[in-house]
Design an enzyme around this catalytic site. Structure first.
Site, mmCIF file in Angstrom:
data_model
loop_
_atom_site.group_PDB
_atom_site.id
_atom_site.type_symbol
_atom_site.label_atom_id
_atom_site.label_comp_id
_atom_site.label_asym_id
_atom_site.label_seq_id
_atom_site.Cartn_x
_atom_site.Cartn_y
_atom_site.Cartn_z
ATOM 1 N N GLY A 88 0.826 -1.209 0.000
ATOM 2 C CA GLY A 88 0.000 0.000 0.000
ATOM 3 C C GLY A 88 0.857 1.254 0.000
ATOM 4 N N ASP A 308 0.424 -0.409 13.229
ATOM 5 C CA ASP A 308 0.842 -1.732 12.749
ATOM 6 C C ASP A 308 1.122 -2.699 13.900
ATOM 7 O OD1 ASP A 308 0.604 -0.925 10.114
ATOM 8 O OD2 ASP A 308 2.659 -0.186 10.024
ATOM 9 N N ARG A 339 -7.762 -6.874 9.380
ATOM 10 C CA ARG A 339 -7.053 -7.220 10.618
ATOM 11 C C ARG A 339 -7.947 -7.154 11.842
ATOM 12 N NH1 ARG A 339 -1.272 -4.210 9.752
ATOM 13 N NH2 ARG A 339 -0.451 -5.817 8.365
HETATM 14 C C1 S3P Z 1 2.695 3.564 6.498
HETATM 15 C C2 S3P Z 1 1.600 4.115 7.093
HETATM 16 C C3 S3P Z 1 0.547 3.309 7.743
HETATM 17 C C4 S3P Z 1 1.051 1.910 8.070
HETATM 18 C C5 S3P Z 1 1.773 1.271 6.927
HETATM 19 C C6 S3P Z 1 2.969 2.118 6.531
HETATM 20 C C7 S3P Z 1 3.650 4.460 5.826
HETATM 21 O O1 S3P Z 1 -0.547 3.217 6.858
HETATM 22 O O2 S3P Z 1 -0.033 1.084 8.453
HETATM 23 O O3 S3P Z 1 2.238 -0.016 7.270
HETATM 24 O O4 S3P Z 1 4.779 4.025 5.538
HETATM 25 O O5 S3P Z 1 3.299 5.613 5.570
HETATM 26 P P1 S3P Z 1 -1.685 4.359 6.770
HETATM 27 O O6 S3P Z 1 -1.066 5.607 6.261
HETATM 28 O O7 S3P Z 1 -2.704 3.808 5.813
HETATM 29 O O8 S3P Z 1 -2.215 4.488 8.159
#
Ligand code: S3P
Length: 419
Positions: A88, A308, A339
């Site tokens: 993501g 996380d 989750r």
């Molecule tokens: C992350 C932000 C978080 C986290 C992901 C990594 C990042 O997600 O859960 O594992 O590197 O910016 P969200 O921005 O969707 O909260």
């Protein structure tokens, strides 16, 4: 694990921070000259970012912990779809990078990533002037960036990925960006920009980026170990019966240390020694001993600082005295898996009372030996959280192993922690 070791000992260094690894790769690909990065995470998610950046013309050496060289350049239109794999962070941050580029690119990913929401990023990027063609709220989608306008935006979610995508759009589109979020999320992008001498400020909770005329300078940086990966080893140490574990070189950025803050409230002590700075990020060695925990309430404001770590914190809560409540954890429904539901269902499968009610998660601590089979839905953090539960004396926890995304040597390191 076959035997159930109960004494924790030694020194262990978790792999590089996943969030910082993505950001330094992307920043180096945009910089002028050759950057050198030590301690980069070699997990699959970071390899997805490297693959996509190579498709866009960046010259990146083999991804290895000892060092990676990246020669940045003007990005080029890719010859094929950009496959972001399971990541993501790759998808959302690259959308920001592409918003300032005058070419068309299509992003896709694996089945889990294709289901994850992208509108949280595409809505503000469209407001900045990016042309985005999407079907529904997910991948694949096609973006054509170009001439952008500045943006002042209040994000409905506390998401570092949304914030960082908009900062990257400001950077590549050379326009000012101001972002507010409901609660402060991790600030690695802001720190990296400041470390490189670019103009980024925080005022009354709003983050503002001001473009400058020059190019981004190439840089050398050492990535600290990931506090989210360290969390599994810290948890294993707390659940052991005796001994002490040193977890080395861990990032202790306050936007990431909610797990430690909550653990201390629950009765554990995680001592920080050798506090130092690495590329604008605070780093420390952590000393952890076994502890009997008590239940607590984790507030909505704390969630972004441990988002996380909710799976492993819920596992610890299942071994604490009394109930633990996690407030406003609805975001966990749209992570690598659902989750929220899977934490509750798996804890129940282990004999713990656990329930998601609305957006809150309730876990009732108990002392029964955990037994059962875990459904990980290929989610790396669920696998690691329940593997740690499996180290409790006379536990019998069966699960599939899918940890290469963020911690390729997890099972080796977990084993080494026990004398
Ligand atoms: C992350 C932000 C978080 C986290 C992901 C990594 C990042 O997600 O859960 O594992 O590197 O910016 P969200 O921005 O969707 O909260």
């Amino acid at each position: 694990m076959a035997s159930k070791p109960q004494r924790i000992a030694g020194v262990v260094r978790p792999p590089g921070d996943k969030s910082i690894s993505h950001r330094v790769l992307m920043m180096a690909a945009l910089a002028r000259g050759t950057s050198e990065i030590a301690g980069l995470l070699t997990g699959d998610d970071v390899k997805s970012s490297a693959r996509v950046l190579r498709q866009l013309g960046a010259d990146i050496s083999r991804i290895q912990e000892s060092g990676v060289r990246i020669s940045g350049s003007r990005l080029l239109a890719p010859g094929s779809r950009l496959n972001c794999g399971n990541s993501g962070t790759t998808a959302r941050l690259v959308l920001g990078v592409l918003a300032g580029q005058k070419f068309r690119a299509t992003l896709t990913g694996d089945a889990s990533l294709r289901r994850r929401p992208m509108r949280r990023v595409t809505v503000p990027l469209k407001q900045m002037g990016a042309d985005i063609k999407e079907k529904g709220d997910g991948l694949p989608l096609t973006i054509r960036g170009g001439t952008l306008r500045g943006l002042t935006y209040t994000s409905p979610v506390a998401s570092a990925q949304v914030k960082s995508a908009l900062l990257f759009a400001g950077l590549t589109g050379r326009v000012p960006v101001t972002i507010r979020e409901p609660y402060r999320s991790r600030d690695h992008t802001e720190r990296l920009l400041a470390h490189l001498g670019l103009e980024i400020h925080e005022r009354d909770g709003a983050i503002s980026y001001q473009p400058s005329a020059g190019s981004i300078p190439a840089f050398q940086i050492a990535v600290p170990a990931d506090p989210s990966s360290a969390a599994f080893l810290i948890a294993a140490a707390i659940l052991a019966q005796e001994g002490e574990l040193v977890v080395e070189n861990v990032g202790v950025n306050p936007t990431r240390t909610g797990f430690i803050v909550v653990l201390e409230r629950m009765g554990a002590h995680v001592e920080r020694v050798n506090l130092r700075d690495a590329g604008g990020e605070p780093v420390a060695d952590l000393l952890v001993r076994p502890a009997q925990l008590r239940g607590t309430e984790v507030t909505a404001r704390e969630i972004p600082t441990l988002v996380d770590e909710v799976p492993i914190l819920a596992v610890l809560a299942s071994r604490a005295r009394g109930e633990t409540v996690f407030r406003e954890v609805g975001e966990l429904r749209v992570k690598e898996s659902n989750r929220l539901e899977l934490i509750a269902a798996n804890l129940r499968a282990m004999g713990t009372r656990a329930e998601a009610r609305g957006n809150d998660l309730f876990v009732e601590g108990n002392e029964k030996p955990p037994r059962g089979r875990v459904t990980t839905a290929s989610d790396h953090r669920l696998a690691m959280a329940f593997a740690v539960l499996g180290t409790v004396g006379s536990a019998d926890v069966q699960l599939s192993k899918s940890v290469a995304i963020s911690y390729p040597n997890f099972f080796r390191d977990l084993k080494r922690c026990f004398a």
